[in-house]
Design an enzyme around this catalytic site. Sequence first.
Site, PDB file in Angstrom:
ATOM      1  N   HIS A 107     -26.385 -19.812   4.270  1.00  0.00           N
ATOM      2  CA  HIS A 107     -25.805 -20.016   2.941  1.00  0.00           C
ATOM      3  C   HIS A 107     -24.529 -20.844   3.019  1.00  0.00           C
ATOM      4  O   HIS A 107     -23.421 -20.341   2.822  1.00  0.00           O
ATOM      5  CB  HIS A 107     -25.546 -18.653   2.288  1.00  0.00           C
ATOM      6  CG  HIS A 107     -25.021 -18.739   0.880  1.00  0.00           C
ATOM      7  ND1 HIS A 107     -25.292 -19.799   0.039  1.00  0.00           N
ATOM      8  CD2 HIS A 107     -24.230 -17.871   0.166  1.00  0.00           C
ATOM      9  CE1 HIS A 107     -24.679 -19.590  -1.135  1.00  0.00           C
ATOM     10  NE2 HIS A 107     -24.032 -18.441  -1.081  1.00  0.00           N
ATOM     11  N   CYS A 157     -20.957 -20.761  -5.650  1.00  0.00           N
ATOM     12  CA  CYS A 157     -22.184 -20.855  -4.844  1.00  0.00           C
ATOM     13  C   CYS A 157     -23.308 -21.549  -5.597  1.00  0.00           C
ATOM     14  O   CYS A 157     -24.372 -21.796  -5.031  1.00  0.00           O
ATOM     15  CB  CYS A 157     -22.608 -19.465  -4.388  1.00  0.00           C
ATOM     16  SG  CYS A 157     -21.267 -18.590  -3.569  1.00  0.00           S
TER      17      CYS A 157
END
Lengths: 341, 341
Positions: free
Chosen positions: A289, A39
Amino acid sequence: MFIGCMSGGLFAGQEHLASLLPDYLGMAPVPATRVESACASGGLALRMGLLSILSGEHEMVLVGGVEKMTDVSGNAATYALSTAADQTYEGFHGVTFPGLYAMVAREYMERYGATRKQLAEVAVKNHANGALNEKAQFQRRISVDEVLQSLLVADPLRVLDCSPITDGASVAILCPLEVARKISQKPLVKISGSGHASDTIALHSRKDILAFSAVEKSAQQAYKMSGKAPGQIDVVEVHDCFTIAELVVLEAMGLLERGHSGPATEAGYTALDGRLPVNTSGGLKAKGHPVGATGVSQAVEVVQQLRGEAGDRQVPNARVGLIQNMGGSGGSSVVHILDAV
Amino acid sequence: MFIGCMSGGLFAGQEHLASLLPDYLGMAPVPATRVESACASGGLALRMGLLSILSGEHEMVLVGGVEKMTDVSGNAATYALSTAADQTYEGFHGVTFPGLYAMVAREYMERYGATRKQLAEVAVKNHANGALNEKAQFQRRISVDEVLQSLLVADPLRVLDCSPITDGASVAILCPLEVARKISQKPLVKISGSGHASDTIALHSRKDILAFSAVEKSAQQAYKMSGKAPGQIDVVEVHDCFTIAELVVLEAMGLLERGHSGPATEAGYTALDGRLPVNTSGGLKAKGHPVGATGVSQAVEVVQQLRGEAGDRQVPNARVGLIQNMGGSGGSSVVHILDAV
């Protein structure tokens, strides 16, 4: 070009974005590099773009991030995300990221007396900010009660503590300041600090699961390079993949003292009109996200803030911003400090 | 650390090597970056390591490559590799890399009159070299007849024209020359040239499927940076994912004239004792092709040659080496020139 993408293979059956993207953009033969750190891939793309300019090899660099997460069905997205954890020791035993961050939350509540409501306040604040961001995935406010009554995912975390599955992309153009002065009509923003560190990939390997030492070290590097102290930061975007993450990373970076983030959030310290506005974009929670894109989108938000272009989300007189992007349960972290020129 | 890996997700269910590898090596909090450009991932890691040193941000950089390809079964490895092609237009129609390179081979034979036997000679030469390499996956010689009688994969390519599925890893340490002079007891090798370019990801998008323009451009950049001309190269490692690839990339880099590679190979020009030894390691064909590791392993071979440590494979008086690593059907290419100091 530097492109952050976590798993083009598992999410979209497409690797080799380092060829596909310049091709589809009509930019071949421009050299392109995909970088991945789960991420934190987007933040890492930003850092690699910076290093490539500092190397003298490139003068104009496109830094992008992308993830297409909704083309898969069933538990495939959760599986793809779980490959950011240690497959042998974490994945094999079935733990996924909500479970890992739930353990962090439990320990945090136990050690510091943080409350369930304080966790919820992070999501409430970020949704309030997201409601002002036309690019956010969720442009609606939520209440503490809604968070507390939402579906339990991994005790104590509920679905409204968790960032969503998102498709998205983001982009920034980097060049030396003297070049930007010649070609840009907009207020300029400078990357004054950059830091990057790793930690154990598995949460259980750490002496203290609340330390988030990669976040701490990458922030220290960025502060040192920029010559800025935490007290000089005006606006912050952090990696709130879960509500608990926002609390611990603010502390790891010295923006709040250890154990103080819960009460501070409850008191409005990190709200849009607070002393230190955090995640004015809506954060991962409300803006969304798309993992590879997130780190670059944080830069986009802070650039808009420093240019005075953030509209209803504008933080008055924002001159210095910090962005923090991390991989997995903190196994990698990238921090940048951006200054209005 | 910079780590080249094509698809940790599809081959091993493990992304986030940028945290896993420093952790398992006991090197955290060292910052690590995984880079990916399909089968050029290793060469790209080498280039990113070089740029990070040129940036002044790092002084001692580990450059690694890795792929674990044999843990999957059925057609999963072929599928994972196919994600280096354009999924929408190539993958969707079922074409995989043997098919793509077969089309290149057909056109090459048609245009230049190259023979099926000349293609086979590439594999025969590389197996002969691999027989002298204790690290090679296949340490045995093969004959032209064996190649011509091996299983047909995609006409005209047979299984002995194809590089294999391989597990492997490779590593190199980079630092500024003045640092290396202080700490190394071994003969030093300098990266004197580096080039990197992209091309259309889909073979059908190109005006000429034999041009391999990313290879040509990345080689031109490397020649220019190093101040070397093709005629000054003593030893070469190229990306022979299929026998035809070795022929076309030698020409794209100006090491042989267009259309001359087939006869030159047949005449022994690229053999270990020839004028320009190519793939002394055994190449992808015999040494093996763990995709993310390949580009770094090419550097390992050339460093051994330039140090005079290549044993039975030693090219006499090798002073300048070239390594060429490419992604997919040439959608990306990275070329480095290495000089004995």
